[in-house]
Design a protein around this motif. Structure first.
Motif, mmCIF file in Angstrom:
data_model
loop_
_atom_site.group_PDB
_atom_site.id
_atom_site.type_symbol
_atom_site.label_atom_id
_atom_site.label_comp_id
_atom_site.label_asym_id
_atom_site.label_seq_id
_atom_site.Cartn_x
_atom_site.Cartn_y
_atom_site.Cartn_z
ATOM 1 N N GLU A 71 0.705 -1.203 0.067
ATOM 2 C CA GLU A 71 -0.062 0.032 -0.059
ATOM 3 C C GLU A 71 0.725 1.274 0.194
ATOM 4 N N THR A 72 2.045 1.144 0.079
ATOM 5 C CA THR A 72 3.038 2.307 0.196
ATOM 6 C C THR A 72 3.386 2.772 -1.260
ATOM 7 N N HIS A 73 3.794 3.878 -1.650
ATOM 8 C CA HIS A 73 4.293 4.395 -2.940
ATOM 9 C C HIS A 73 5.597 3.711 -3.177
ATOM 10 N N HIS A 74 5.690 2.904 -4.483
ATOM 11 C CA HIS A 74 6.521 2.133 -4.979
ATOM 12 C C HIS A 74 6.881 2.179 -6.523
ATOM 13 N N HIS A 75 7.763 1.653 -7.144
ATOM 14 C CA HIS A 75 8.206 1.948 -8.585
ATOM 15 C C HIS A 75 8.127 0.203 -8.815
ATOM 16 N N HIS A 76 8.296 0.113 -10.154
ATOM 17 C CA HIS A 76 8.408 -1.209 -10.825
ATOM 18 C C HIS A 76 9.676 -1.477 -11.660
ATOM 19 N N LEU A 77 10.085 -2.508 -11.387
ATOM 20 C CA LEU A 77 11.261 -3.325 -12.436
ATOM 21 C C LEU A 77 10.322 -4.307 -13.186
ATOM 22 N N VAL A 78 10.331 -3.844 -14.436
ATOM 23 C CA VAL A 78 9.546 -4.929 -15.192
ATOM 24 C C VAL A 78 10.252 -5.574 -16.360
ATOM 25 N N CYS A 79 10.258 -6.877 -16.629
ATOM 26 C CA CYS A 79 10.796 -7.515 -17.527
ATOM 27 C C CYS A 79 10.110 -7.263 -19.074
ATOM 28 N N ARG A 80 10.582 -6.934 -20.058
ATOM 29 C CA ARG A 80 9.995 -6.478 -20.964
ATOM 30 C C ARG A 80 9.694 -7.643 -22.087
ATOM 31 N N VAL A 81 10.170 -8.861 -21.609
ATOM 32 C CA VAL A 81 9.850 -10.308 -22.358
ATOM 33 C C VAL A 81 8.651 -10.757 -21.923
ATOM 34 N N CYS A 82 8.546 -11.312 -20.625
ATOM 35 C CA CYS A 82 7.640 -11.665 -20.176
ATOM 36 C C CYS A 82 6.733 -11.103 -19.061
ATOM 37 N N GLY A 83 6.981 -9.939 -18.802
ATOM 38 C CA GLY A 83 6.263 -9.123 -17.913
ATOM 39 C C GLY A 83 6.227 -9.137 -16.604
ATOM 40 N N THR A 84 6.978 -9.853 -15.820
ATOM 41 C CA THR A 84 7.425 -10.305 -14.444
ATOM 42 C C THR A 84 7.662 -8.718 -13.975
ATOM 43 N N ALA A 85 7.107 -8.404 -12.964
ATOM 44 C CA ALA A 85 7.414 -7.041 -12.179
ATOM 45 C C ALA A 85 8.147 -7.245 -10.752
ATOM 46 N N VAL A 86 8.820 -6.574 -10.168
ATOM 47 C CA VAL A 86 9.136 -6.536 -9.152
ATOM 48 C C VAL A 86 9.076 -5.220 -8.477
ATOM 49 N N GLU A 87 8.377 -5.001 -7.068
ATOM 50 C CA GLU A 87 8.064 -3.650 -6.749
ATOM 51 C C GLU A 87 9.452 -3.227 -6.280
#
Length: 124
Positions: A71-87
Motif C-alpha cells: 500500500e506504500t508508494h513504490h515503483h516497478h522493475l518490469v521484464c520487457r519479455v515476460c512482464g514479470t514485475a518487482v516492486e
C-alpha cells in the motif's frame, strides 16, 4: 464496491504480472461474465484511483494493470519479455522529485517511474 468492479479486482488478483484491460476482459468473458469492455475500463480506473491496483505504461504505451503488493508508494522493475514485475523503492527518485518541484516552486508533486529490463529467466 460493485460486483463488476469486484470481478475485475478478483481476476486481476489471480493474475501474475501486469495485464491489459483487453486481457482481463477476455478472461472475464471466458469465465461466463456478461461484463462489457467499457465496464472493465471503468472498474480499472476506479481501482487505480483508490490505490488498489498498480497501472503503468509498457514499452508500447499501453496501460497495463496489476493488483498492488503493497500500500506504500513504490515503483516497478518490469521484464520487457515476460512482464514479470518487482516492486522497488526509489528513495533517490523520491528526493529528486521533491527537490526538483520545490526548486521550481511546485507543490503537491507526484511522479511515476518504471524501470524496464530483461529478467534473469528471460536472459538465460
Amino acid at each position: 464496491m460493485s460486483t463488476r468492479r469486484e470481478a475485475v479486482r478478483q481476476t486481476l488478483s489471480e493474475s501474475s504480472g501486469f495485464r491489459s484491460a483487453q486481457d482481463l476482459y477476455a478472461d472475464l468473458r471466458a469465465d461466463g461474465s456478461k461484463i462489457g469492455l467499457t465496464t472493465v475500463y471503468r472498474a480499472l480506473q476506479a481501482l487505480s484511483d483508490s490505490g488498489e491496483i498498480d497501472v503503468l505504461r509498457n514499452d508500447d504505451g499501453e496501460a497495463v494493470y496489476r493488483a498492488c503488493g503493497t500500500e506504500t508508494h513504490h515503483h516497478h522493475l518490469v521484464c520487457r519479455v515476460c512482464g514479470t514485475a518487482v516492486e522497488i523503492e526509489g528513495p533517490t527518485v523520491e528526493s529528486w522529485a521533491a527537490e526538483t518541484g520545490a526548486k521550481h516552486g511546485f507543490t503537491d508533486v507526484t511522479h511515476t517511474v518504471e524501470v524496464f529490463g530483461t529478467c534473469p529467466r528471460c536472459s538465460s
